[in-house]
Design a protein around this motif. Structure first.
Motif, PDB file in Angstrom:
ATOM      1  N   LYS A   1       0.730  -1.064  -0.080  1.00  0.00           N
ATOM      2  CA  LYS A   1       0.013  -0.187   0.108  1.00  0.00           C
ATOM      3  C   LYS A   1       0.874   1.205   0.108  1.00  0.00           C
TER       4      LYS A   1
ATOM      5  N   ASP B   1      -2.431  13.625  -4.039  1.00  0.00           N
ATOM      6  CA  ASP B   1      -3.776  13.840  -3.383  1.00  0.00           C
ATOM      7  C   ASP B   1      -4.123  13.022  -2.137  1.00  0.00           C
ATOM      8  N   GLY B   2      -3.258  12.494  -1.579  1.00  0.00           N
ATOM      9  CA  GLY B   2      -3.116  11.691  -0.420  1.00  0.00           C
ATOM     10  C   GLY B   2      -3.910  10.495  -0.199  1.00  0.00           C
ATOM     11  N   GLU B   3      -4.571   9.913  -1.655  1.00  0.00           N
ATOM     12  CA  GLU B   3      -5.152   8.648  -1.764  1.00  0.00           C
ATOM     13  C   GLU B   3      -4.160   7.664  -1.463  1.00  0.00           C
ATOM     14  N   THR B   4      -4.793   6.466  -0.945  1.00  0.00           N
ATOM     15  CA  THR B   4      -4.096   5.280  -0.778  1.00  0.00           C
ATOM     16  C   THR B   4      -4.483   4.244  -1.864  1.00  0.00           C
ATOM     17  N   TYR B   5      -3.308   3.446  -2.502  1.00  0.00           N
ATOM     18  CA  TYR B   5      -3.466   2.757  -3.411  1.00  0.00           C
ATOM     19  C   TYR B   5      -2.496   1.756  -3.367  1.00  0.00           C
TER      20      TYR B   5
ATOM     21  N   VAL C   1       0.788   5.775  -0.347  1.00  0.00           N
ATOM     22  CA  VAL C   1      -0.016   6.892  -0.071  1.00  0.00           C
ATOM     23  C   VAL C   1       0.314   7.897  -1.329  1.00  0.00           C
ATOM     24  N   SER C   2      -0.512   8.535  -2.105  1.00  0.00           N
ATOM     25  CA  SER C   2      -0.060   9.420  -2.964  1.00  0.00           C
ATOM     26  C   SER C   2       0.521  10.762  -2.360  1.00  0.00           C
TER      27      SER C   2
END
Length: 85
Positions: A52, A58-62, A54-55
């Protein structure tokens, strides 16, 4: 004429150092069931990890699939599982 399977293409990309999301695997290699392909590669002996991230944009988790080196504990657990089978 030789054809390369989707699984072989994904394996080649990961072995060459690519870190891929499920969406990238689907779009680049036409894979419909990414989990099945990853599971097949793992059963063939590839050490594939899902990490996992964190971008920073934009702070999104992928999550990204990548080839890694198994720890000693994982290798030991594998040998123990083989012995008890």
């Amino acid at each position: 004429m030789t054809t390369t399977t989707q699984t072989a293409k994904v394996a080649a990309a990961l072995v060459n150092g690519a870190e891929l999301t499920a969406k990238q695997i689907s779009s680049r290699y036409g894979v419909k069931n990414v989990r099945a392909v990853i599971s097949k590669l793992r059963s063939e002996g590839f050490s594939i990890y899902l990490n996992k991230r964190v971008s920073s944009f934009d702070g999104e988790t992928y999550s990204k699939y990548m080839i890694g080196t198994p720890t000693k504990a994982v290798v030991a657990a594998g040998y123990n599982a083989l012995r008890s089978a």
